[in-house]
Design an enzyme around this catalytic site. Structure first.
Site, PDB file in Angstrom:
ATOM      1  N   TYR A 125      41.087 -19.410 -71.971  1.00 26.82           N
ATOM      2  CA  TYR A 125      40.472 -19.777 -70.886  1.00 26.82           C
ATOM      3  C   TYR A 125      39.009 -19.611 -71.143  1.00 26.82           C
ATOM      4  O   TYR A 125      38.334 -19.973 -70.294  1.00 26.82           O
ATOM      5  CB  TYR A 125      40.864 -19.410 -69.495  1.00 26.82           C
ATOM      6  CG  TYR A 125      41.033 -20.157 -68.568  1.00 26.82           C
ATOM      7  CD1 TYR A 125      41.855 -21.461 -68.306  1.00 26.82           C
ATOM      8  CD2 TYR A 125      39.947 -20.228 -67.460  1.00 26.82           C
ATOM      9  CE1 TYR A 125      41.863 -22.205 -67.274  1.00 26.82           C
ATOM     10  CE2 TYR A 125      40.063 -21.049 -66.704  1.00 26.82           C
ATOM     11  CZ  TYR A 125      41.143 -21.871 -66.318  1.00 26.82           C
ATOM     12  OH  TYR A 125      41.106 -22.506 -65.361  1.00 26.82           O
ATOM     13  N   LYS A 177      54.013 -16.642 -75.204  1.00 27.93           N
ATOM     14  CA  LYS A 177      54.123 -17.739 -76.203  1.00 27.93           C
ATOM     15  C   LYS A 177      54.309 -17.119 -77.640  1.00 27.93           C
ATOM     16  O   LYS A 177      53.399 -17.733 -78.610  1.00 27.93           O
ATOM     17  CB  LYS A 177      53.235 -19.065 -76.178  1.00 27.93           C
ATOM     18  CG  LYS A 177      53.645 -20.232 -77.250  1.00 27.93           C
ATOM     19  CD  LYS A 177      54.701 -20.956 -76.510  1.00 27.93           C
ATOM     20  CE  LYS A 177      54.989 -22.218 -77.491  1.00 27.93           C
ATOM     21  NZ  LYS A 177      56.218 -22.918 -77.098  1.00 27.93           N
ATOM     22  N   ASP A 211      57.221 -22.073 -72.028  1.00 29.82           N
ATOM     23  CA  ASP A 211      57.803 -23.659 -71.667  1.00 29.82           C
ATOM     24  C   ASP A 211      59.173 -23.430 -71.190  1.00 29.82           C
ATOM     25  O   ASP A 211      59.513 -24.094 -70.316  1.00 29.82           O
ATOM     26  CB  ASP A 211      57.823 -24.499 -72.865  1.00 29.82           C
ATOM     27  CG  ASP A 211      58.032 -23.198 -74.123  1.00 29.82           C
ATOM     28  OD1 ASP A 211      57.955 -22.330 -74.186  1.00 29.82           O
ATOM     29  OD2 ASP A 211      58.571 -24.251 -75.149  1.00 29.82           O
ATOM     30  N   ASP A 235      47.067 -20.018 -65.253  1.00 27.37           N
ATOM     31  CA  ASP A 235      46.588 -21.046 -64.400  1.00 27.37           C
ATOM     32  C   ASP A 235      47.468 -22.266 -64.028  1.00 27.37           C
ATOM     33  O   ASP A 235      47.933 -22.673 -63.024  1.00 27.37           O
ATOM     34  CB  ASP A 235      45.298 -21.726 -65.421  1.00 27.37           C
ATOM     35  CG  ASP A 235      44.413 -22.582 -64.618  1.00 27.37           C
ATOM     36  OD1 ASP A 235      44.039 -22.757 -63.597  1.00 27.37           O
ATOM     37  OD2 ASP A 235      44.383 -23.680 -65.443  1.00 27.37           O
TER      38      ASP A 235
END
Ligand code: NAD
Length: 342
Positions: A125, A177, A211, A235
């Site tokens: 980010y 992830k 996910d 986020d």
């Protein structure tokens, strides 16, 4: 008598001044002991001081180490950086706490009580991006660099574990992830697993890939309690959980750092309804409740939350985004009246 607490107040842009006024009405009714130092930022900062984050505002927060902030607009063009990002960096606001709790029963899910703890300073980010030109295409390749440090992972994970234990929570879920981004988010998962040795007798921990986490949150949010994750995933997931409890008008956020703590609504300045007295002030009121807990006035925070719940569900006073007809001011006065009645 409770000691007075100096705090910076930034009304912000768009609906900011309206929801801040409403929030001050209920804080006054509660007898919250804040001594406000009013400062400007965002568009108001540019108009008054030629800077979206004027030095006087930074100085005020440096002194009080505590702020309640309305949403800030970053003008497009003009080379201004986001004041929100500047505030995070200036005060090392490394932890973004985004709770999502059911306030109005009868929605998609009842009894939701989740907390997303988002790392706020690192990850993908941070905006280290550039293009690589090839032949006559200056933007032929786009690249972004993410940075996660061991120290940054430790800092946010410690915050999440300590917070979860202090709040009597049952489980911390590490969202990552690491199957694909083995270095960038592997370091986060690995650090969590190492640190958990210190906490294993006090709280449960599990890990989930981001996910799968998104799917599980939508199918059955009750399987989660506290989620802690890196900046970009946080986020996205924090807006997802806001959607589970009625949307952005109900979602507060706290930015906690080494040098200060800044409390705000998750939503923006809503220019489409600014100045019309229609904005829902609940998110900022809930942010004020988090601020009261931060300064160890948890009983006042509970009274505020319960007055908001009663106003919405028993008095049936709601703003237009929740299907009601109350103005920002009328809703705020109704919550203040509930606060006074105890
Ligand atoms: P937004 O959150 O301001 O608005 C999205 C939609 O939600 C709009 O239709 C708006 O009317 C509605 N809405 C938002 N808050 C509401 C409330 N309290 N009551 C009723 N309806 C509400 O998002 P946006 O339009 O993308 O952003 C507008 C500006 O806000 C942009 O300049 C953006 O950069 C800024 N922003 C600031 C912050 C912050 O300061 N923390 C956060 C997000 C966006």
């Amino acid at each position: 008598m409770t000691a007075r607490i100096p705090a910076t107040l930034i009304p912000g842009d768009g609906i900011g001044p309206e929801i801040v006024d409403g929030t001050l009405t209920v804080l006054d009714a509660l007898g919250a002991p804040f001594d406000w130092d009013r400062q400007v930022a965002g568009l108001a900062g540019i108009q008054v001081a030629g800077d979206p984050l004027p030095p006087a505002t930074i100085e005020s927060i440096r002194r009080t180490r505590l702020a309640l902030k309305g949403p800030l607009e970053t003008p497009s063009g003009g080379g201004y950086r986001s004041s929100n990002v500047r505030l995070r960096e200036e005060f090392k606001l490394y932890a973004n706490l985004r709770p999502a709790s059911t306030l109005i029963p009868g929605g998609r899910y009842d009894n939701i009580d989740l907390m997303v703890v988002r790392e706020n300073l690192e990850g993908l980010y941070i905006g280290h991006e550039h293009y690589v030109p090839i032949d006559d295409d200056p933007h032929a390749v786009a690249m972004a660099t993410g940075i996660n440090t061991r120290a940054g992972c430790r800092r946010i994970l410690e915050h999440a574990f300590e917070y979860a234990i202090a709040q009597g929570r049952k489980k911390v879920t590490i969202v990552h992830k690491a199957n694909i981004m083995k270095a960038l988010t592997g370091i986060f998962k690995e650090t969590a697993e190492q640190m958990y040795e210190r906490y294993r007798t006090r709280i449960a921990m599990d890990t989930v890939i981001v996910d799968a986490c998104a799917m599980k949150l939508v199918l059955d949010p009750h399987q989660f309690d506290v989620l802690v994750t890196t900046n970009l995933f946080g986020d996205i997931l924090s807006d997802l959980v806001a959607g589970l409890v009625g949307g952005l008008g109900m979602a507060p956020g706290a930015n906690i750092g080494a040098d200060a703590a800044i409390f705000e609504a998750v939503h923006g300045s809503a220019p489409d309804i600014a100045g019309q007295g229609r904005a829902n002030p609940v998110a900022l009121m809930l942010a004020a409740a988090m601020m009261l807990e931060h300064v160890r006035l948890a009983p006042l925070a509970s009274r505020l939350r319960s007055a908001i719940g009663t106003t919405l569900n028993v008095d049936n006073v709601r703003t237009a985004d929740l299907g009601g007809s109350a103005s920002t001011e009328a809703f705020s006065r109704a919550v203040a009246a509930r606060v006074r009645r105890g």
